[in-house]
Motif scaffolding. Structure first.
Motif, mmCIF file in Angstrom:
data_model
loop_
_atom_site.group_PDB
_atom_site.id
_atom_site.type_symbol
_atom_site.label_atom_id
_atom_site.label_comp_id
_atom_site.label_asym_id
_atom_site.label_seq_id
_atom_site.Cartn_x
_atom_site.Cartn_y
_atom_site.Cartn_z
ATOM 1 N N THR A 99 0.793 -1.099 0.127
ATOM 2 C CA THR A 99 0.316 0.448 -0.191
ATOM 3 C C THR A 99 0.345 1.360 0.133
ATOM 4 O O THR A 99 0.672 2.360 -1.102
ATOM 5 N N LEU A 100 1.757 1.146 0.506
ATOM 6 C CA LEU A 100 2.632 2.379 1.684
ATOM 7 C C LEU A 100 3.460 2.721 -0.794
ATOM 8 O O LEU A 100 3.381 3.221 -1.070
ATOM 9 N N ASP A 101 4.329 1.202 -1.560
ATOM 10 C CA ASP A 101 4.580 1.747 -2.531
ATOM 11 C C ASP A 101 3.339 2.425 -3.179
ATOM 12 O O ASP A 101 3.779 3.338 -3.863
ATOM 13 N N TYR A 102 2.254 2.226 -3.169
ATOM 14 C CA TYR A 102 1.263 2.173 -3.876
ATOM 15 C C TYR A 102 0.876 3.829 -4.027
ATOM 16 O O TYR A 102 0.816 4.518 -4.769
ATOM 17 N N LEU A 103 0.725 4.447 -2.647
ATOM 18 C CA LEU A 103 0.846 5.912 -2.670
ATOM 19 C C LEU A 103 1.571 6.660 -3.111
ATOM 20 O O LEU A 103 1.428 7.363 -3.898
ATOM 21 N N LEU A 104 3.126 6.459 -2.519
ATOM 22 C CA LEU A 104 4.242 6.766 -3.578
ATOM 23 C C LEU A 104 4.130 7.050 -4.620
ATOM 24 O O LEU A 104 4.820 7.769 -5.021
ATOM 25 N N SER A 105 3.802 6.218 -5.418
ATOM 26 C CA SER A 105 3.701 6.448 -6.482
ATOM 27 C C SER A 105 3.151 7.562 -6.816
ATOM 28 O O SER A 105 3.080 7.674 -8.054
ATOM 29 N N PHE A 106 2.229 8.155 -6.409
ATOM 30 C CA PHE A 106 1.319 9.141 -6.858
ATOM 31 C C PHE A 106 2.441 10.249 -6.853
ATOM 32 O O PHE A 106 2.529 11.093 -7.517
ATOM 33 N N LEU A 107 3.549 10.604 -6.126
ATOM 34 C CA LEU A 107 4.703 11.151 -6.532
ATOM 35 C C LEU A 107 5.348 11.454 -8.193
ATOM 36 O O LEU A 107 5.242 13.129 -8.244
ATOM 37 N N ASP A 108 4.933 10.754 -8.168
ATOM 38 C CA ASP A 108 5.817 10.994 -9.653
ATOM 39 C C ASP A 108 4.507 11.377 -10.828
ATOM 40 O O ASP A 108 5.430 11.863 -12.209
ATOM 41 N N SER A 109 3.003 11.699 -11.005
ATOM 42 C CA SER A 109 2.684 11.538 -11.790
ATOM 43 C C SER A 109 1.945 13.519 -11.944
ATOM 44 O O SER A 109 2.491 13.342 -10.456
ATOM 45 N N SER A 110 2.063 13.840 -12.710
ATOM 46 C CA SER A 110 1.708 15.540 -12.362
ATOM 47 C C SER A 110 0.398 15.575 -12.954
ATOM 48 O O SER A 110 -0.255 16.748 -13.348
#
Lengths: 416, 404
Positions: free
Chosen positions: B137-148
């Motif tokens: 879940t954590l990795d999934y959440l942090l992946s949103f940081l890459d999208s703009s």
């Protein structure tokens, strides 16, 4: 459990009964000093040690306690104290603490019912013992790979005791002693912020008059609250409190004086007051010697070296950052010396100090700084009123005021 | 006999003004306790550092926290019950909506929300996510940081809340092993980056968002330090501990900033010696020294040369403060007839000349221009003030690694 060689059942029986009688006598005669002696478990007095042996020989002490009305009324206190003493003797500190806490709790209940404050001294013994036992219990726990928790529990107990004493009656003068025990607990645990609430109670509650407290407790109190001020770098307040502690401390208690000085010296240095060498020698505070010397000579290298050499010690006592900040005063001294040297050569031009000269002086001290950084430092010194004057960027020179170019701190810390 | 009551701290708020609080208990899945006696080279004599065991068998009879150790069983990022409820109530974040539909989510998209009011007793194990699920879940959440795709505040808000819930689940299950450390490190890094990114956000309540971010940063950091403590062994120090300790120091740069309510001097007492001597801590302590001394030249130079991106994120607001101090000092102490040349000033403060001009303006200071067009700063101006509204720090001259 084998009987101790040389102690018969009869002997054991006798020793236990003797303790019980002394205990009940002390209470009925309101003899706090005797009671204190009887409760000082960790004092390792021969009397208590042989009592411990007796208890480990004759196991049924509870029967003895119930034997007479004189002491059966204190059965909770006594039974648990005995258990604590027994286990203490067998080096089982965890169990010893547990039992002691039970005994102490029972004692508090009795203490509450005693109208006058006659038993305060005995209460102090309990407060002291519970802390010391808790520390040892925690060491035992840690060495067995378990988590230490008894000192924290002792802290809770002491807070309870504080609550019992915080009233309008004569018992309130005992509150400061208990406060100091609490300080020691919190400092040891590192939960220093918990001191705040006790301090607030002592200093703002109307029931307490600080002057009423025993002198010894006031000294200890000021020592700890002074240290807190050092942690927070409130130098005027730290100076007040630690100086109070120093002035009122028994001059023969050299170890205590040393402890106070350990924190007072950095504070004094921060407000521009330097201790004499004999003071450092007398109280074995040689770690400050180079620091003081650096301030006297304007020797930045020496300051940095001293901080490095005693880094761990200074960090541990919490004065490292305070001492580091003395750098500005060392710079001030260095520039002042250059000024004096120039004055001797040519008084008319002395007040103009070329930045290059400062660079050279620093290089001689093995400190590598370029003209820009020296200008930066000078501008800071001027800004903080350690130097009066101005710097001329184009000519790369500092022009000192003709009057009082190096103002003394006069007991105030450097402007931040 | 009264038992001394120790209240179990609310796991959701991780309230630790106490630095090394003793919140974490053992977890049956943790590695065997590597335990050192207190005479390890890291222990300091007069200070008994509280340590925690990693075996569960040490619960003593008098231990007042006889609460159960829970093991979560929820296989999804969000418990099914919560998911369906939030669908019904239309309480779905944009990232959780299937095709943008505010009433529809899926097990791939829904992430458990943070719930302030729930206590460990009321949390059924079917609602608790076990460690592997939490890690994913954590990795999934942090992946949103890459999208703009969405403005940063929106992304931050979502990750902020959902990671808080992750910490809540970790805490309720008393997970305190190395995997918890990795997770906390990731979460702290998120909060640190947000420090920087939120500064360029413009919406009106950004200061409260910023405040809350700082609050969670310090809580998570404090918990992380507890975890390092629990997992410390005599053979090794966690490789990242020094870096995170340096964050702590930098967070306390300003004299008024005690985000954890504790003075730095107090905190230093219990930092292990190898950490004190580490490169990261050496950097942080030097920055601290330059800042406290007012040595603006070295402060800026050292930050530009040595700060990692994350360290920069924390130092950033102080860069403005230090540059303002520099201007103030120069204005105060500079010879009136020698205005300070802009070119030199820009090198000193490591700012582009154009930025410097506007910065001086923000500080109420005027520049003069000579016959050939060179600008200089007049000194002894009486109009100096703290720079208003200068939330961006103008970066560092021609070094742009900090625009990540």
């Amino acid at each position: 459990m084998a009987a101790y060689p040389g102690m018969s059942m009869g002997e054991a029986h006798r020793r236990i009964t003797e303790y019980l009688n002394r205990f009940s006598d002390a209470v009925s005669k309101q003899d706090a000093a005797s009671l204190r002696f009887l409760l000082s478990l960790s004092s390792n007095s021969p009397f208590l040690l042989s009592l411990a042996d007796a208890l480990n020989t004759f196991h049924d002490s509870s029967r003895l306690i119930k034997h007479s009305d004189h002491y059966s009324q204190f059965s909770d206190i006594l039974f648990n104290f005995f258990r604590s003493l027994q286990t203490y003797r067998l080096a089982n500190l965890f169990d010893s603490y547990q039992a002691f806490e039970k005994s102490a709790n029972a004692f508090i209940q009795e203490f509450r019912n005693w109208e006058s404050a006659w038993a305060l001294e005995a209460l102090y013994a309990l407060a002291y013992e519970i802390r010391v036992l808790a520390e040892r219990a925690d060491r035992e726990l840690a060495s067995n790979g378990k988590s230490p928790e008894k000192l924290k529990a002792a802290g809770s107990f002491l807070m309870k005791v504080f609550g019992v004493l915080a009233g309008k009656g004569p018992k309130r003068v005992g509150a400061l002693y208990v406060t100091c025990q609490l300080f020691k607990v919190y400092f040891k645990l590192g939960t220093v912020h918990l001191c705040r609430s006790v301090i607030r109670s002592i200093e703002t509650a109307r029931i307490f008059d600080f002057e009423e407290f025993p002198k010894r407790d006031k000294v200890t109190y000021m020592y700890y609250t002074g240290r807190l001020e050092v942690f927070n770098e409130n130098f005027p307040a730290a100076d007040n409190k630690l100086s109070y502690a120093l002035t009122h401390c028994n001059p023969r208690r050299e170890a205590n004086i040393r402890m106070i000085l350990k924190y007072l010296i950095p504070v004094k240095l921060s407000i521009g007051i330097l201790p004499k060498d004999w003071l450092l020698e007398k109280y074995n505070l040689v770690e400050y010697r180079d620091v003081v010397q650096a301030l006297r000579r304007g020797d930045l290298r020496l300051l940095r070296h001293a901080l490095q050499e005693h880094e761990d010690r200074f960090l541990r006592s919490g004065v490292f950052l305070v001492l580091e900040k003395l750098e500005l005063q060392v710079y001030q001294r260095l520039v002042k010396k250059i000024y004096f040297i120039q004055k001797q050569k040519d008084p008319t031009k002395a007040h103009q100090v070329k930045l290059e000269v400062i660079v050279k002086a620093l290089k001689w001290l093995e400190m590598d700084m370029d003209v820009d950084e020296v200008e930066c430092i000078m501008s800071i010194l001027i800004y903080k009123n350690l130097v009066k004057g101005y710097f001329a960027h184009k000519s790369k020179v500092v022009v000192l005021s003709k009057q009082d170019p190096f103002p003394k701190l006069n007991g105030k810390p450097v402007n931040s | 006999m009264e038992k001394s009551h120790r209240q179990r701290p609310n796991p959701s708020s991780s309230s630790s003004t106490q630095f090394r609080s003793q919140k974490f208990r053992s977890n049956p899945t943790t590695k065997d306790g590597k335990f050192t006696k207190n005479n390890s080279p890291n222990a300091r004599e007069d200070f008994v550092k509280p340590r925690r065991a990693s075996q569960q068998t040490q619960q003593h009879v008098d231990d007042s926290s006889n609460l159960p150790v829970l093991l979560g069983t929820c296989p999804f990022m969000c418990p099914v019950a919560e998911r369906t409820q939030r669908e019904r109530l239309r309480d779905l974040a944009v990232f959780e909506r299937v095709d943008g539909n505010p009433r529809k989510t899926s097990s791939d998209l829904a992430v458990k929300k943070f719930c302030r009011t729930i206590s460990i007793r009321d949390m059924p194990t079917s609602d608790l996510r076990p460690l592997p699920v939490l890690e994913d879940t954590l990795d999934y959440l942090l992946s949103f940081l890459d999208s703009s795709e969405h403005p940063f505040e929106v992304v931050h808000d979502f990750i902020f809340d959902r990671t808080r819930s992750i910490r809540q689940d970790l805490s309720m299950q008393n997970i305190d092993n190395e995997k918890a450390i990795y997770m906390y490190e990731k979460m702290v890094r998120f909060h640190v980056r947000s420090l920087h990114k939120l500064r360029s956000c413009t919406n009106e309540n950004i200061s409260s968002v910023h405040y809350l971010n700082m609050e969670q940063l310090t809580k998570a950091l404090t918990t992380l330090f507890n975890l390092y403590d629990i997992n410390r062994s005599s053979e090794s120090i966690n490789e990242n501990e020094a870096e995170f300790c340096s964050f702590y120091v930098l967070l306390h740069l300003g004299s008024n900033s005690q985000p954890t309510g504790e003075s730095l001097s107090l905190w230093f007492r219990q930092v292990p010696i190898p950490i004190i001597k580490s490169k990261e801590m050496g950097f942080a302590r030097r920055i601290l020294r330059f800042f406290r001394m007012g040595n603006y030249k070295r402060f800026l130079l050292t930050t530009a040369a040595e700060a990692s991106f994350l360290q920069y994120c924390i130092i950033e607001p102080y860069i403005i403060e230090v540059r303002a101090l520099a201007l103030s000092c120069i204005n105060n102490g500079g010879y009136k007839l020698h205005p300070y040349p802009l070119t030199h000033l820009s090198k000193l403060l490591m700012m582009k000349e154009s930025d410097l001009v506007s910065f001086c303006g923000a500080c109420g200071l005027e520049m003069v221009t000579d016959e050939v067009g060179n600008k200089s700063l007049l000194t002894k101006q009486t109009t100096f003030c703290s720079p208003k509204g200068a939330s961006q720090s103008y970066g560092f001259l021609n070094l742009e690694p900090f625009e990540r």
